[in-house]
Design a protein around this motif. Structure first.
Motif, mmCIF file in Angstrom:
data_model
loop_
_atom_site.group_PDB
_atom_site.id
_atom_site.type_symbol
_atom_site.label_atom_id
_atom_site.label_comp_id
_atom_site.label_asym_id
_atom_site.label_seq_id
_atom_site.Cartn_x
_atom_site.Cartn_y
_atom_site.Cartn_z
ATOM 1 N N LEU A 298 -2.257 -11.924 -4.422
ATOM 2 C CA LEU A 298 -0.975 -11.743 -5.091
ATOM 3 C C LEU A 298 0.104 -12.635 -4.479
ATOM 4 C CD1 LEU A 298 -0.884 -7.827 -5.305
ATOM 5 C CD2 LEU A 298 -1.386 -9.419 -7.187
ATOM 6 N N THR A 299 1.073 -13.023 -5.295
ATOM 7 C CA THR A 299 2.292 -13.644 -4.788
ATOM 8 C C THR A 299 3.313 -12.526 -4.622
ATOM 9 O OG1 THR A 299 1.801 -15.713 -5.933
ATOM 10 C CG2 THR A 299 4.080 -15.359 -5.214
ATOM 11 N N SER A 300 3.486 -12.080 -3.386
ATOM 12 C CA SER A 300 4.218 -10.830 -3.131
ATOM 13 C C SER A 300 5.578 -11.093 -2.508
ATOM 14 C CB SER A 300 3.404 -9.921 -2.208
ATOM 15 O OG SER A 300 2.142 -9.653 -2.783
ATOM 16 N N ALA A 301 6.482 -10.169 -2.750
ATOM 17 C CA ALA A 301 7.806 -10.182 -2.138
ATOM 18 C C ALA A 301 7.982 -8.905 -1.327
ATOM 19 C CB ALA A 301 8.881 -10.272 -3.212
ATOM 20 N N ALA A 302 8.853 -8.957 -0.338
ATOM 21 C CA ALA A 302 9.106 -7.786 0.506
ATOM 22 C C ALA A 302 9.502 -6.599 -0.356
ATOM 23 C CB ALA A 302 10.188 -8.095 1.528
ATOM 24 N N GLY A 303 8.847 -5.453 -0.120
ATOM 25 C CA GLY A 303 9.121 -4.247 -0.873
ATOM 26 C C GLY A 303 8.111 -3.951 -1.960
ATOM 27 N N ASP A 304 7.232 -4.914 -2.286
ATOM 28 C CA ASP A 304 6.184 -4.657 -3.275
ATOM 29 C C ASP A 304 5.249 -3.563 -2.779
ATOM 30 O OD1 ASP A 304 7.239 -6.615 -4.829
ATOM 31 O OD2 ASP A 304 5.599 -8.052 -4.564
ATOM 32 N N MET A 305 4.784 -2.708 -3.694
ATOM 33 C CA MET A 305 3.911 -1.590 -3.355
ATOM 34 C C MET A 305 2.669 -1.608 -4.244
ATOM 35 S SD MET A 305 6.636 1.537 -2.775
ATOM 36 C CE MET A 305 7.377 1.311 -4.403
ATOM 37 N N ILE A 306 1.526 -1.285 -3.669
ATOM 38 C CA ILE A 306 0.265 -1.184 -4.404
ATOM 39 C C ILE A 306 -0.552 -0.025 -3.828
ATOM 40 C CG2 ILE A 306 0.142 -3.683 -4.845
ATOM 41 C CD1 ILE A 306 -2.363 -3.224 -2.637
ATOM 42 N N TYR A 307 -1.666 0.284 -4.501
ATOM 43 C CA TYR A 307 -2.674 1.202 -3.946
ATOM 44 C C TYR A 307 -3.905 0.371 -3.628
ATOM 45 C CZ TYR A 307 -5.944 5.042 -3.354
ATOM 46 O OH TYR A 307 -6.880 5.913 -2.842
ATOM 47 N N ASN A 308 -4.339 0.370 -2.341
ATOM 48 C CA ASN A 308 -5.510 -0.399 -1.913
ATOM 49 C C ASN A 308 -6.763 0.448 -2.128
ATOM 50 O OD1 ASN A 308 -7.640 -1.554 -0.286
ATOM 51 N ND2 ASN A 308 -6.065 -2.789 0.744
ATOM 52 N N SER A 309 -7.587 0.043 -3.082
ATOM 53 C CA SER A 309 -8.778 0.831 -3.425
ATOM 54 C C SER A 309 -9.876 0.718 -2.374
ATOM 55 C CB SER A 309 -9.325 0.390 -4.785
ATOM 56 O OG SER A 309 -9.632 -1.000 -4.790
ATOM 57 N N ASP A 310 -9.866 -0.333 -1.543
ATOM 58 C CA ASP A 310 -10.838 -0.438 -0.441
ATOM 59 C C ASP A 310 -10.493 0.534 0.679
ATOM 60 O OD1 ASP A 310 -12.384 -2.377 -1.654
ATOM 61 O OD2 ASP A 310 -11.330 -4.049 -0.702
ATOM 62 N N ASP A 311 -9.211 0.597 1.023
ATOM 63 C CA ASP A 311 -8.765 1.452 2.126
ATOM 64 C C ASP A 311 -8.390 2.856 1.674
ATOM 65 O OD1 ASP A 311 -9.066 -0.740 3.735
ATOM 66 O OD2 ASP A 311 -6.930 -1.234 3.810
ATOM 67 N N SER A 312 -8.289 3.064 0.352
ATOM 68 C CA SER A 312 -7.869 4.352 -0.212
ATOM 69 C C SER A 312 -6.498 4.772 0.318
ATOM 70 C CB SER A 312 -8.919 5.444 0.076
ATOM 71 O OG SER A 312 -10.160 5.115 -0.503
ATOM 72 N N LYS A 313 -5.556 3.789 0.356
ATOM 73 C CA LYS A 313 -4.220 4.077 0.881
ATOM 74 C C LYS A 313 -3.169 3.289 0.106
ATOM 75 C CE LYS A 313 -5.545 5.139 5.644
ATOM 76 N NZ LYS A 313 -5.388 4.793 7.074
ATOM 77 N N PRO A 314 -1.963 3.904 -0.102
ATOM 78 C CA PRO A 314 -0.848 3.120 -0.628
ATOM 79 C C PRO A 314 -0.340 2.172 0.456
ATOM 80 C CG PRO A 314 -0.106 5.332 -0.070
ATOM 81 C CD PRO A 314 -1.590 5.309 0.145
ATOM 82 N N GLN A 315 0.078 0.983 0.030
ATOM 83 C CA GLN A 315 0.540 -0.018 0.982
ATOM 84 C C GLN A 315 1.783 -0.715 0.442
ATOM 85 O OE1 GLN A 315 -3.065 -2.424 1.322
ATOM 86 N NE2 GLN A 315 -3.765 -1.217 3.093
ATOM 87 N N PHE A 316 2.568 -1.298 1.354
ATOM 88 C CA PHE A 316 3.747 -2.054 0.964
ATOM 89 C C PHE A 316 3.752 -3.389 1.700
ATOM 90 C CE2 PHE A 316 5.059 0.168 4.767
ATOM 91 C CZ PHE A 316 5.879 -0.735 5.427
ATOM 92 N N TYR A 317 4.439 -4.358 1.080
ATOM 93 C CA TYR A 317 4.524 -5.696 1.665
ATOM 94 C C TYR A 317 5.841 -5.824 2.413
ATOM 95 C CZ TYR A 317 3.898 -10.759 2.019
ATOM 96 O OH TYR A 317 3.722 -12.048 2.478
ATOM 97 N N ASN A 318 5.788 -6.162 3.701
ATOM 98 C CA ASN A 318 7.001 -6.206 4.530
ATOM 99 C C ASN A 318 7.643 -7.585 4.592
ATOM 100 O OD1 ASN A 318 5.422 -7.714 6.263
ATOM 101 N ND2 ASN A 318 5.361 -6.185 7.899
ATOM 102 N N GLY A 319 7.155 -8.497 3.769
ATOM 103 C CA GLY A 319 7.680 -9.865 3.763
ATOM 104 C C GLY A 319 6.735 -10.861 4.384
#
Length: 348
Positions: A36-57
C-alpha cells in the motif's frame, strides 16, 4: 476515489460523528499491506496477524492490547554431567539438576523457594533468552562438567554441578549440587533454585541434588538416588522437571536411580550412566565399573525457558531462538511457548 457507504451516520450531543454499527476495517494480509501507499493514521486489519494495525508514518504498528503484558516464566538451567571412571575405580557421583526458577500460579521454585514475581514486559523490546546446555559426563576418573546457565531477561538460573569421580571425590556446587563419591561430601545447591547432592561412601557415588529434594547419600553397596524435581502447570499439564542423577557403584552393588523429572539412572555394573532428559535440566547418572574399560557418566539434560502471557500478544523468536511447538493457546485468553535454544524474543 474511496467511497464511504453506511446505513446511518448521525451526530451525538457533543457534535462528534457517531456510527450505529461496528466499524469494519479493510482486511489485508501482510504482503498486500506492505504494498500500500500509506499515510500516517491509516488503519487496516491484518489477516495474517489477526490484529488491527495503524501506520505511524514510517511503519505499521498494532493497536495497544487491552491487557498488560504480564509474563510468567519457568527458567531451568542445564543439568550437570555425572562422574565417570576407568577400571575398578569408584562409582561416579550423580550430576546435579539445573537451577529452577518459576513464577506461574504460585508454584514453587527449586530448593524450597517460593513462587517468584511475574515480569512486566514491553512491546517491541528485545529480551535475551539463553537455554543452558547440559554438562558432559566424564569418560575417565575426572569430574563431570557443570551445566550452563539459562536466562530470560533479568532471571538467571544456575547450571547444575558436575558429578564427582575418583580424582576429585567431592561434589560440585551448582543450581543443584552434585553427588560425591568415596568419602567426599555432596556439593551445595543455590538457594531458591536447587538442593545439595548426597555424600559418598567407600568407592560408591551419591545422588545429585534435584530442584525438589536433596540427593541421597551413598551407603554400603548402594548408590545414592538423585533428588526429585518440581512440578509445574505452566503448560496447563502438570510436568515434573529438574531431577538429580543417580550415583554409581564399583565392582558390585545397586546403582542409584535418577530423581523424578528426568534425572538419569546410574549405569548398571560395568555400564555408562544414563543422560538426564533433554529440556528438563536434569542431572546425568554416574558410571559403575567391573572391568578395566572406561565407563562414562551420563550427560546432563539441556535446560529450557517456558513463557506464559496474554493471548493479546504475539511473540517473535530471532537470533537463533527456536520452539518446536510455537505458541500454544491455554487457559483463559493466554498462550505459552517453550523456547529450546538461545536467541532473543520480542512481543507485539
Amino acid at each position: 476515489m474511496s467511497e464511504l457507504k453506511t446505513n446511518k451516520i448521525s451526530t451525538n450531543d457533543t457534535n462528534n460523528v457517531a456510527i450505529d454499527n461496528a466499524l469494519g476495517l479493510k482486511s489485508y494480509d501482510t504482503t498486500a499491506r506492505n504494498a500500500l501507499t500509506s499515510a500516517a493514521g491509516d488503519m487496516i486489519y491484518n489477516s495474517d496477524d489477526s490484529k488491527p494495525q495503524f501506520y505511524n508514518g514510517s511503519s505499521w504498528e498494532n493497536f495497544a492490547p487491552s491487557s498488560p503484558l504480564t509474563i510468567d516464566y519457568l527458567v531451568i538451567a542445564g543439568g550437570g554431567g555425572a562422574g565417570g571412571g576407568a577400571g575398578n575405580s569408584r562409582g561416579g557421583g550423580g550430576g546435579g539438576a539445573g537451577g529452577y526458577r518459576a513464577s506461574f500460579n504460585s508454584e514453587a521454585s527449586g530448593g524450597g523457594g517460593s513462587s517468584e514475581t511475574s515480569l512486566t514486559g514491553l512491546i517491541s523490546t528485545t529480551y535475551t533468552v539463553t537455554v543452558g546446555a547440559g554438562g558432559a559426563g566424564s569418560n575417565d576418573r575426572t569430574l563431570g562438567a557443570d551445566g550452563a546457565n539459562s536466562v530470560f531477561s533479568t532471571i538467571t538460573s544456575i547450571g547444575g554441578g558436575g558429578g564427582a569421580a575418583e580424582n576429585s571425590d567431592t561434589g560440585q556446587t551448582g543450581g543443584s549440587g552434585s553427588g560425591a563419591t568415596h568419602t567426599g561430601n555432596g556439593g551445595a545447591g543455590t538457594p531458591n533454585q536447587g538442593y545439595s547432592g548426597g555424600n559418598g561412601f567407600t568407592n560408591t557415588g551419591a545422588g545429585g541434588g534435584g530442584a525438589g529434594a536433596a540427593g541421597s547419600n551413598a551407603s554400603s553397596g548402594q548408590g545414592g538416588n538423585g533428588g526429585n524435581g518440581v512440578a509445574s502447570t505452566i503448560t496447563n499439564s502438570s510436568v515434573t522437571r529438574a531431577g538429580g542423577g543417580g550415583g554409581g557403584v564399583s565392582i558390585s552393588g545397586t546403582p542409584g536411580t535418577g530423581g523424578s523429572g528426568g534425572g538419569g539412572n546410574a549405569g548398571a555394573i560395568g555400564s555408562n550412566g544414563v543422560a538426564g532428559t533433554i529440556y528438563t535440566g536434569s542431572g546425568g547418572g554416574g558410571a559403575s565399573f567391573n572391568s578395566t574399560d572406561q565407563r562414562a557418566g551420563g550427560n546432563g539434560g539441556k535446560g529450557v525457558v517456558i513463557l506464559r502471557y496474554p493471548s493479546d500478544y504475539t511473540i517473535t523468536l530471532s537470533g537463533g531462538a527456536t520452539s518446536t511447538g510455537g505458541e500454544t493457546a491455554v487457559g483463559t485468553n493466554e498462550k505459552y511457548i517453550q523456547i529450546e535454544s538461545t536467541g532473543t524474543v520480542t512481543f507485539s
